[in-house]
Write a protein that holds these residues in place. Structure first.
Motif, PDB file in Angstrom:
ATOM      1  N   ARG A 188      -9.979   3.795  -8.761  1.00 32.46           N
ATOM      2  CA  ARG A 188      -8.822   3.478  -9.058  1.00 32.46           C
ATOM      3  C   ARG A 188      -7.532   3.373  -8.585  1.00 32.46           C
ATOM      4  O   ARG A 188      -7.645   1.992  -8.333  1.00 32.46           O
ATOM      5  N   TRP A 189      -7.086   4.063  -8.456  1.00 27.69           N
ATOM      6  CA  TRP A 189      -6.139   3.931  -7.574  1.00 27.69           C
ATOM      7  C   TRP A 189      -6.259   3.401  -6.188  1.00 27.69           C
ATOM      8  O   TRP A 189      -5.515   2.113  -5.271  1.00 27.69           O
ATOM      9  N   LYS A 190      -7.663   3.835  -5.532  1.00 28.35           N
ATOM     10  CA  LYS A 190      -7.705   3.538  -4.248  1.00 28.35           C
ATOM     11  C   LYS A 190      -8.397   2.249  -3.915  1.00 28.35           C
ATOM     12  O   LYS A 190      -7.595   1.132  -3.280  1.00 28.35           O
ATOM     13  N   ALA A 191      -8.910   1.546  -4.917  1.00 27.89           N
ATOM     14  CA  ALA A 191      -9.145   0.563  -5.775  1.00 27.89           C
ATOM     15  C   ALA A 191      -7.863  -0.810  -5.483  1.00 27.89           C
ATOM     16  O   ALA A 191      -8.009  -2.341  -5.196  1.00 27.89           O
ATOM     17  N   MET A 192      -6.527  -0.111  -6.226  1.00 29.09           N
ATOM     18  CA  MET A 192      -5.035  -1.241  -6.168  1.00 29.09           C
ATOM     19  C   MET A 192      -5.099  -0.875  -4.458  1.00 29.09           C
ATOM     20  O   MET A 192      -4.056  -1.531  -4.443  1.00 29.09           O
ATOM     21  N   GLY A 193      -5.506  -0.524  -3.141  1.00 24.30           N
ATOM     22  CA  GLY A 193      -5.132  -0.592  -1.977  1.00 24.30           C
ATOM     23  C   GLY A 193      -4.442   0.409  -1.655  1.00 24.30           C
ATOM     24  O   GLY A 193      -3.890   0.676  -0.641  1.00 24.30           O
ATOM     25  N   HIS A 194      -4.233   1.894  -2.195  1.00 22.96           N
ATOM     26  CA  HIS A 194      -3.434   2.917  -2.086  1.00 22.96           C
ATOM     27  C   HIS A 194      -4.341   3.756  -1.132  1.00 22.96           C
ATOM     28  O   HIS A 194      -5.806   3.813  -1.047  1.00 22.96           O
ATOM     29  N   MET A 246       0.613  -1.229   0.030  1.00 22.12           N
ATOM     30  CA  MET A 246      -0.234  -0.142   0.114  1.00 22.12           C
ATOM     31  C   MET A 246       1.201   1.338  -0.024  1.00 22.12           C
ATOM     32  O   MET A 246       2.134   1.404   0.557  1.00 22.12           O
ATOM     33  N   ALA A 247       0.398   2.002  -1.168  1.00 24.70           N
ATOM     34  CA  ALA A 247       1.645   3.686  -0.931  1.00 24.70           C
ATOM     35  C   ALA A 247       0.414   4.644  -0.350  1.00 24.70           C
ATOM     36  O   ALA A 247      -0.562   4.727  -0.374  1.00 24.70           O
ATOM     37  N   LEU A 248       1.272   5.233  -0.156  1.00 24.90           N
ATOM     38  CA  LEU A 248       0.466   7.079   0.428  1.00 24.90           C
ATOM     39  C   LEU A 248       0.062   8.112  -0.992  1.00 24.90           C
ATOM     40  O   LEU A 248       1.735   7.891  -1.318  1.00 24.90           O
ATOM     41  N   ILE A 249      -0.241   8.062  -1.894  1.00 26.81           N
ATOM     42  CA  ILE A 249       0.097   9.189  -2.929  1.00 26.81           C
ATOM     43  C   ILE A 249      -1.082  10.126  -2.869  1.00 26.81           C
ATOM     44  O   ILE A 249      -1.936  10.427  -2.491  1.00 26.81           O
ATOM     45  N   VAL A 250      -0.413  11.822  -3.363  1.00 33.71           N
ATOM     46  CA  VAL A 250      -1.020  12.823  -3.233  1.00 33.71           C
ATOM     47  C   VAL A 250      -1.086  12.481  -4.917  1.00 33.71           C
ATOM     48  O   VAL A 250      -0.177  13.263  -6.114  1.00 33.71           O
ATOM     49  N   GLN A 251      -2.571  13.573  -5.329  1.00 30.44           N
ATOM     50  CA  GLN A 251      -2.744  13.991  -6.663  1.00 30.44           C
ATOM     51  C   GLN A 251      -3.221  14.819  -6.598  1.00 30.44           C
ATOM     52  O   GLN A 251      -4.555  15.700  -5.891  1.00 30.44           O
ATOM     53  N   LYS A 252      -2.455  15.877  -7.057  1.00 29.69           N
ATOM     54  CA  LYS A 252      -2.766  17.391  -7.897  1.00 29.69           C
ATOM     55  C   LYS A 252      -3.404  17.601  -8.878  1.00 29.69           C
ATOM     56  O   LYS A 252      -2.880  17.007  -9.753  1.00 29.69           O
ATOM     57  N   ASP A 259      -6.527   6.730   7.881  1.00 25.69           N
ATOM     58  CA  ASP A 259      -6.190   5.559   8.528  1.00 25.69           C
ATOM     59  C   ASP A 259      -7.462   5.396   9.143  1.00 25.69           C
ATOM     60  O   ASP A 259      -8.032   3.446   9.034  1.00 25.69           O
ATOM     61  N   ALA A 260      -8.158   6.204   8.733  1.00 23.26           N
ATOM     62  CA  ALA A 260     -10.295   5.853   8.215  1.00 23.26           C
ATOM     63  C   ALA A 260     -10.999   4.993   7.487  1.00 23.26           C
ATOM     64  O   ALA A 260     -11.758   5.128   6.716  1.00 23.26           O
ATOM     65  N   GLY A 261     -10.149   5.157   6.342  1.00 28.36           N
ATOM     66  CA  GLY A 261     -11.042   4.521   4.764  1.00 28.36           C
ATOM     67  C   GLY A 261     -11.123   5.733   4.061  1.00 28.36           C
ATOM     68  O   GLY A 261     -11.701   5.706   2.796  1.00 28.36           O
ATOM     69  N   ASN A 262     -10.618   7.118   4.546  1.00 25.67           N
ATOM     70  CA  ASN A 262     -10.875   8.100   3.593  1.00 25.67           C
ATOM     71  C   ASN A 262     -10.155   9.053   2.481  1.00 25.67           C
ATOM     72  O   ASN A 262      -9.463   8.174   2.284  1.00 25.67           O
ATOM     73  N   VAL A 263     -10.492   9.060   0.993  1.00 24.78           N
ATOM     74  CA  VAL A 263     -10.011  10.009   0.588  1.00 24.78           C
ATOM     75  C   VAL A 263     -10.139  11.439   0.843  1.00 24.78           C
ATOM     76  O   VAL A 263     -11.029  11.888   1.412  1.00 24.78           O
ATOM     77  N   VAL A 264      -8.989  11.999   1.613  1.00 20.10           N
ATOM     78  CA  VAL A 264      -8.682  13.370   1.975  1.00 20.10           C
ATOM     79  C   VAL A 264      -8.821  14.812   0.903  1.00 20.10           C
ATOM     80  O   VAL A 264      -8.288  14.350  -0.510  1.00 20.10           O
ATOM     81  N   VAL A 265      -9.820  14.875   0.607  1.00 17.34           N
ATOM     82  CA  VAL A 265      -9.309  16.214  -0.253  1.00 17.34           C
ATOM     83  C   VAL A 265      -9.270  17.284  -0.072  1.00 17.34           C
ATOM     84  O   VAL A 265      -9.786  18.139   0.863  1.00 17.34           O
ATOM     85  N   VAL A 266      -8.164  18.426  -0.403  1.00 16.17           N
ATOM     86  CA  VAL A 266      -7.807  19.409   0.189  1.00 16.17           C
ATOM     87  C   VAL A 266      -7.439  20.543  -0.470  1.00 16.17           C
ATOM     88  O   VAL A 266      -7.162  20.409  -2.614  1.00 16.17           O
TER      89      VAL A 266
END
Ligand code: ADP
Ligand code: ASP
Ligand code: MG
Length: 408
Positions: free
Chosen positions: A28-34, A1-7, A126-133
């Motif tokens: 799609r990225w989330k489904a890959m486990g990231h 599992m990786a942590l990825i920032v997408q802008k 960690d709670a499974g969210n995609v975080v949007v900033v």
């Protein structure tokens, strides 16, 4: 599992359909486990619209109030993006810069990020969210809303990636990578598979708007793996910003050409040629937090000389007023003149270190087109010229050809 920032930039969130498209990519990225943090800009054109609105009320808007309203563009797109993610069944949470606590200094309209509190984002991830900033914005120690300068969402993306120690920061935009020059000006510009961090820094600082310079600085300082990609294509490797020159590859001498129409030239005529004069001229400019770029001063033949430098066009009037009020009489200068019809064109490449003749080839190419050079400045890996604005595109095209940068 990786942590990825997408802008995602303005054109990538320009309308609801594109935002849905962005959400599908994130899914799609989330489904890959990231774990994914998304940073968005305002919808394309929105920041310009907001600035123009402010100028209708006050031609030179108060910077604090300008930031209050200009930052709203990104608040709209974070909400929409979170909604689009939820609509796909994902857990999502959006935050403004102030809510995250992206703390900046108080230089309104061009603030610098000082630190980022990543606790909230980490807990949400960690709670499974995609975080949007929200890109482009922060808050100063006193709680004032600040913005990071045009194109600043790139910097939010990379700074977040650095703070979170993300595995990669992906910059999604409307081109599929970094090109030898802006493909809008030279249609046969070529995509670079990779570019060194140093060259990218130089290209960005010389005006290539594909990445904001501060984002490249952050990437360098914190060794963030940074990639520029197209948000309109499913696949594609984009351009990777690398930290080491690849020894195996045949390095071209010149990697790219940048240009900048955002600067204006200021000339102080007839200043005495004596120690301290540069400081007397530029001290008050620096105190007013105005960035100075190219500087030229000649030695004098008759005891007086001219002193020329460039500033951002937006700050030309302020600079002229400051010089006339605080400097001119003090140093007994004859005249202060401003010219905002200039452009700067720069050729950049680490290969310049080991090759001679780049400058002469550049100057010959411009001479053959009858383009007059007003100022020259160089560093180890770049040569810049200031020319009349109306020859800028021509200069970029002929230089691109002369240095054989086009698609093979
Ligand atoms: P975003 O809104 O996604 O941040 P920008 O408009 O800020 O997008 O940056 C992407 C644009 O940068 C491209 O559309 C292109 O016109 C321009 N650009 C300038 N120089 C380059 C370059 N060397 N390579 C790629 N794009 C460039
Ligand atoms: N919306 C801001 C701008 O237009 C920030 C960005 O797009 O990066 O400059
Ligand atoms: Mg941008």
């Amino acid at each position: 599992m990786a942590l990825i920032v997408q802008k995602y930039g303005g054109t990538s969130v320009a309308n609801p359909e594109r935002i849905r498209n962005l959400a599908r990519r994130v899914a799609r990225w989330k489904a890959m486990g990231h774990q994914i943090v998304v940073v968005v800009s305002a919808m394309s054109g929105e920041t310009n619209r907001l600035i123009a609105l402010a100028k209708e009320i006050m031609p030179e808007p108060d910077p604090r109030e300008l930031d209050v309203m200009v930052s709203t563009g990104e608040q709209v797109t974070i909400g929409l993006t979170a909604l689009a993610l939820m609509d796909l069944g994902l857990k999502a949470k959006s935050y403004t810069g102030a809510q995250v606590r992206i703390v900046t200094d108080s230089a309104f309209t061009k603030a610098r990020i000082l630190n980022i509190d990543d606790a909230r984002i980490r807990a949400d991830l960690d709670a499974g969210n995609v975080v949007v900033v929200a890109g482009f914005q922060g808050v100063d120690e006193a709680g004032n809303i600040t913005t990071l300068g045009r194109g600043g969402s790139d910097t939010t993306g990379v700074a977040l990636a650095a703070a979170l120690k993300a595995d990669e920061c992906q910059i999604y935009t409307d081109v599929d990578g970094v090109y030898t020059t802006d493909p809008r000006v030279v249609p046969d510009a070529r995509r670079l598979k990779s570019i060194t961090f140093e060259e990218m820094l130089e290209l960005a600082s010389q005006g290539s708007k594909v990445l904001q310079i501060r984002s490249v600085e952050f990437a360098g300082k914190y060794k963030v793996k940074l990639r520029v990609l197209s948000s309109f294509e499913e696949e594609g490797e984009g351009t990777l910003i690398t930290f080491e020159e690849d020894d195996n590859m045949e390095q071209p001498i010149i990697s790219g050409i940048a240009f900048n129409r955002d600067e204006a030239k200021v000339t102080v005529l007839g200043v005495p040629d004596r120690p301290g004069i540069a400081y007397q001229i530029l001290g008050p400019i620096a105190d007013a937090n105005i960035d100075v770029d190219v500087i030229i001063q000649n030695v004098s033949a008759d005891g007086t000389t001219d002193f020329t430098f460039t500033v951002h066009k937006n700050e030309l009037n302020k600079t002229l007023a400051l010089l006339r009020e605080k400097v001119q009489g003090h140093i007994n200068a004859r005249e202060i003149v401003g010219d905002d019809k200039i452009a700067k064109v720069s050729v950049v490449g680490v290969g310049m270190r080991s090759h001679v003749g780049v400058a002469s080839q550049m100057f010959r190419t411009l001479a053959e087109e009858g383009i007059n050079i007003q100022m020259i400045s160089t560093s180890e890996i770049k040569i810049s010229v200031v020319i009349d604005e109306k020859y800028m595109e021509l200069a970029v095209r002929v230089l691109h050809k002369a240095f054989e940068l086009e698609e093979a």
